[in-house]
Design a protein around this motif. Structure first.
Motif, mmCIF file in Angstrom:
data_model
loop_
_atom_site.group_PDB
_atom_site.id
_atom_site.type_symbol
_atom_site.label_atom_id
_atom_site.label_comp_id
_atom_site.label_asym_id
_atom_site.label_seq_id
_atom_site.Cartn_x
_atom_site.Cartn_y
_atom_site.Cartn_z
ATOM 1 N N ARG A 292 0.833 -1.207 0.000
ATOM 2 C CA ARG A 292 0.000 0.000 0.000
ATOM 3 C C ARG A 292 0.870 1.260 0.000
ATOM 4 O O ARG A 292 0.600 2.228 -0.727
ATOM 5 N N LYS A 293 1.901 1.243 0.812
ATOM 6 C CA LYS A 293 2.809 2.397 0.841
ATOM 7 C C LYS A 293 3.508 2.556 -0.505
ATOM 8 O O LYS A 293 3.633 3.691 -1.017
ATOM 9 N N SER A 294 3.925 1.446 -1.069
ATOM 10 C CA SER A 294 4.609 1.499 -2.372
ATOM 11 C C SER A 294 3.688 2.018 -3.466
ATOM 12 O O SER A 294 4.120 2.749 -4.368
ATOM 13 N N LEU A 295 2.404 1.630 -3.393
ATOM 14 C CA LEU A 295 1.448 2.102 -4.395
ATOM 15 C C LEU A 295 1.317 3.620 -4.344
ATOM 16 O O LEU A 295 1.277 4.285 -5.393
ATOM 17 N N MET A 296 1.260 4.180 -3.144
ATOM 18 C CA MET A 296 1.128 5.631 -3.037
ATOM 19 C C MET A 296 2.357 6.330 -3.617
ATOM 20 O O MET A 296 2.239 7.351 -4.321
ATOM 21 N N GLU A 297 3.520 5.779 -3.351
ATOM 22 C CA GLU A 297 4.744 6.357 -3.920
ATOM 23 C C GLU A 297 4.748 6.248 -5.442
ATOM 24 O O GLU A 297 5.171 7.185 -6.147
ATOM 25 N N LYS A 298 4.275 5.118 -5.950
ATOM 26 C CA LYS A 298 4.228 4.920 -7.405
ATOM 27 C C LYS A 298 3.279 5.919 -8.070
ATOM 28 O O LYS A 298 3.588 6.471 -9.137
ATOM 29 N N ILE A 299 2.131 6.144 -7.442
ATOM 30 C CA ILE A 299 1.171 7.083 -8.011
ATOM 31 C C ILE A 299 1.779 8.482 -8.081
ATOM 32 O O ILE A 299 1.626 9.198 -9.078
ATOM 33 N N VAL A 300 2.485 8.880 -7.019
ATOM 34 C CA VAL A 300 3.154 10.180 -7.018
ATOM 35 C C VAL A 300 4.149 10.270 -8.175
ATOM 36 O O VAL A 300 4.168 11.250 -8.940
ATOM 37 N N ASP A 310 7.577 18.095 -11.166
ATOM 38 C CA ASP A 310 7.521 17.558 -9.804
ATOM 39 C C ASP A 310 6.439 18.274 -9.007
ATOM 40 O O ASP A 310 6.684 18.938 -7.991
ATOM 41 N N ILE A 311 5.224 18.115 -9.478
ATOM 42 C CA ILE A 311 4.083 18.734 -8.803
ATOM 43 C C ILE A 311 3.821 18.059 -7.463
ATOM 44 O O ILE A 311 3.486 18.707 -6.473
ATOM 45 N N PHE A 312 3.990 16.735 -7.423
ATOM 46 C CA PHE A 312 3.626 15.965 -6.233
ATOM 47 C C PHE A 312 4.848 15.580 -5.403
ATOM 48 O O PHE A 312 5.920 15.286 -5.935
ATOM 49 N N SER A 313 4.648 15.544 -4.087
ATOM 50 C CA SER A 313 5.629 14.977 -3.165
ATOM 51 C C SER A 313 4.875 14.150 -2.130
ATOM 52 O O SER A 313 3.680 14.354 -1.907
ATOM 53 N N ILE A 314 5.574 13.209 -1.496
ATOM 54 C CA ILE A 314 4.939 12.353 -0.503
ATOM 55 C C ILE A 314 5.877 12.139 0.677
ATOM 56 O O ILE A 314 7.093 11.994 0.509
ATOM 57 N N GLU A 315 5.293 12.154 1.873
ATOM 58 C CA GLU A 315 6.030 11.834 3.093
ATOM 59 C C GLU A 315 5.276 10.719 3.806
ATOM 60 O O GLU A 315 4.094 10.870 4.137
ATOM 61 N N LEU A 316 5.949 9.586 3.997
ATOM 62 C CA LEU A 316 5.359 8.419 4.659
ATOM 63 C C LEU A 316 6.001 8.206 6.018
ATOM 64 O O LEU A 316 7.224 8.352 6.161
ATOM 65 N N LYS A 317 5.181 7.852 7.010
ATOM 66 C CA LYS A 317 5.725 7.600 8.342
ATOM 67 C C LYS A 317 4.985 6.436 8.992
ATOM 68 O O LYS A 317 3.769 6.478 9.148
ATOM 69 N N ASP A 318 5.731 5.385 9.344
ATOM 70 C CA ASP A 318 5.120 4.256 10.060
ATOM 71 C C ASP A 318 4.676 4.708 11.454
ATOM 72 O O ASP A 318 5.348 5.517 12.113
ATOM 73 N N GLN A 319 3.535 4.156 11.903
ATOM 74 C CA GLN A 319 2.979 4.538 13.201
ATOM 75 C C GLN A 319 3.032 3.398 14.217
ATOM 76 O O GLN A 319 3.465 3.589 15.344
ATOM 77 N N TYR A 320 2.566 2.222 13.837
ATOM 78 C CA TYR A 320 2.651 1.057 14.712
ATOM 79 C C TYR A 320 2.466 -0.191 13.870
ATOM 80 O O TYR A 320 2.127 -0.113 12.686
ATOM 81 N N PHE A 321 2.724 -1.353 14.499
ATOM 82 C CA PHE A 321 2.694 -2.610 13.758
ATOM 83 C C PHE A 321 1.800 -3.633 14.453
ATOM 84 O O PHE A 321 1.389 -3.466 15.608
ATOM 85 N N ASN A 322 1.494 -4.696 13.734
ATOM 86 C CA ASN A 322 0.605 -5.748 14.225
ATOM 87 C C ASN A 322 1.246 -6.484 15.399
ATOM 88 O O ASN A 322 2.308 -7.091 15.263
#
Length: 410
Positions: A292-300, A310-322
């Protein structure tokens, strides 16, 4: 029953809404009001080693009353409430012997809590419900959990014939903004394992939760006088919709359940020059989560290629895990809770959490921490309610878990 009602209402009457935009811990000063009250109350009922640190993390001990070694167990809840909806000036309503019909929360504003929409209400016909007046959330998430833990400790203190080992209790700030365990001192807490009292429906017992991340996508634009904008203006808000529409439309919270993950757009802020999209990303499966994270980066990247800029930028941050990864090796702690429920005539509902608790982070910090029901429903909004009988049963489960743990190690 009245004792637990009075205690719960005394907690929800104090506004403890947390603030994701604050950098302090707790994130709001008003959380100290309940934190300090809880410290006094723990001392009053006879708990030992009551402490509160500079970040408002509360811990206390109920000493063992057996003469043999028993693992130290813990019970944990959070005292902040969600910033999704106001928790100020809560006006609780007590509905005795609920008849299964619509509950008018606020006649003036035509706010109705109806079993035709919230079917779980029908599970509690004949029970006593505590609701809001429709203008605030209730705060059962997680002041019901705190009520249950304090009441259970008080009961064990007053009934020393119930054998138990050392019990630690912990109350945390800022769980609702994902920081509840960030400054929790696991070593100081000193438990072999613990349980968060932060679930919903009576019987819930959970040791799986989402893997979680947050994403901020920004689209840059260019402002030009609209009368002379042809070929020059770039309206970032229009470009942002391209990103929104590129994600799978049905993989959102309102279209998913069970183990299904999602993308959830939580906030949009936009002007012509810049638009910001805030998302949360959730999935129980680690590989699907990463995808899911990779898909968002790919779309950007794809959109930047499409628009040759370079209209789009993305910042991803993990919050917690299973937490499943950390709890499965010590499944006996889940088994004890399940046995406790069954012995009390409660049907265990073992299912994945479609969210997270302090327990998910604590499990990765070395404190395995499944989640037990606290009884509330419809968290984070005006339709929140809690059956008093569910809180009473949660108190019994806490006491029985403590008793069974002592029995198994005798």
């Amino acid at each position: 029953m009245q004792h637990i009602i009075d205690r719960f209402i005394s907690y929800i009457s104090i506004d403890t809404e947390s603030d994701p935009n604050s950098n302090t811990t707790p994130s709001t000063k008003k959380q100290w009001n309940l934190a300090n009250k809880l410290v006094d109350e723990l001392k009053t009922i006879g708990m030992s080693d009551v402490s509160i640190d500079e970040n408002a993390y509360i811990m206390a001990t109920l000493p063992s009353n057996v003469d043999y070694d028993v693992p130290t167990i813990g019970f944990i809840s959070h005292f902040d409430t969600s910033p999704d909806f106001t928790g100020a000036n809560v006006k609780p309503q007590i509905i005795e012997n609920y008849d299964g019909k619509d509950i008018v929360l606020n006649k003036k504003q035509d706010i109705v809590l109806s079993p035709s929409y919230f079917e779980d209400l029908l599970l509690y016909k004949g029970k006593t419900l505590i609701t809001t007046d429709g203008t605030t959330l209730l705060g059962a998430d997680d002041k019901a959990g705190i009520t249950e833990i304090v009441t259970a400790m008080e009961y064990l203190i007053n009934n020393p014939h119930i054998k138990h080992g050392k019990i630690r209790v912990g109350f945390t700030p800022d769980e609702e903004i994902g920081r509840g365990a960030h400054k929790f001192d696991v070593d100081k807490f000193g438990a072999d394992w613990a349980y968060t009292m932060d679930g919903s429906q009576i019987g819930e017992l959970e040791y799986e939760n989402f893997n979680a991340a947050g994403a901020v996508i920004k689209a840059k634009g260019k402002i030009v006088h609209p009368g002379y904008a042809k070929g020059k203006m770039i309206n970032s808000m229009y470009y942002a919709t391209e990103f929104i529409n590129s994600l799978p439309r049905l993989e959102t919270p309102e279209h998913t359940e069970g183990y299904q993950g999602f993308f959830h757009l939580t906030k949009i802020e936009g002007k012509v020059e810049e638009t910001s999209l805030q998302y949360i990303i959730r999935d129980h499966d680690k590989e699907k989560f990463e995808a899911r994270k990779s898909l968002m980066e790919k779309i950007v990247n794809d959109l930047n290629t499409k628009f040759e800029s370079d209209i789009f930028s993305i910042e991803l941050k993990d919050q917690y895990f299973n937490m499943k990864e950390k709890v499965e090796p010590v499944m006996h702690i889940v088994d004890i809770a399940e046995e406790a429920m069954k012995s009390l005539g409660i049907k265990p509902l073992i299912k994945p959490i479609r969210g997270g608790t302090d327990g998910s982070q604590l499990s990765y910090m070395g404190l395995p921490c499944p989640n037990i029901f606290a009884g509330g429903h419809n968290f984070h909004g005006r339709y929140e309610y809690v059956p008093v009988e569910s809180m009473q049963k949660a108190v019994e489960v806490i006491c029985k878990v403590a008793e069974l743990t002592a029995t198994k190690y005798s």
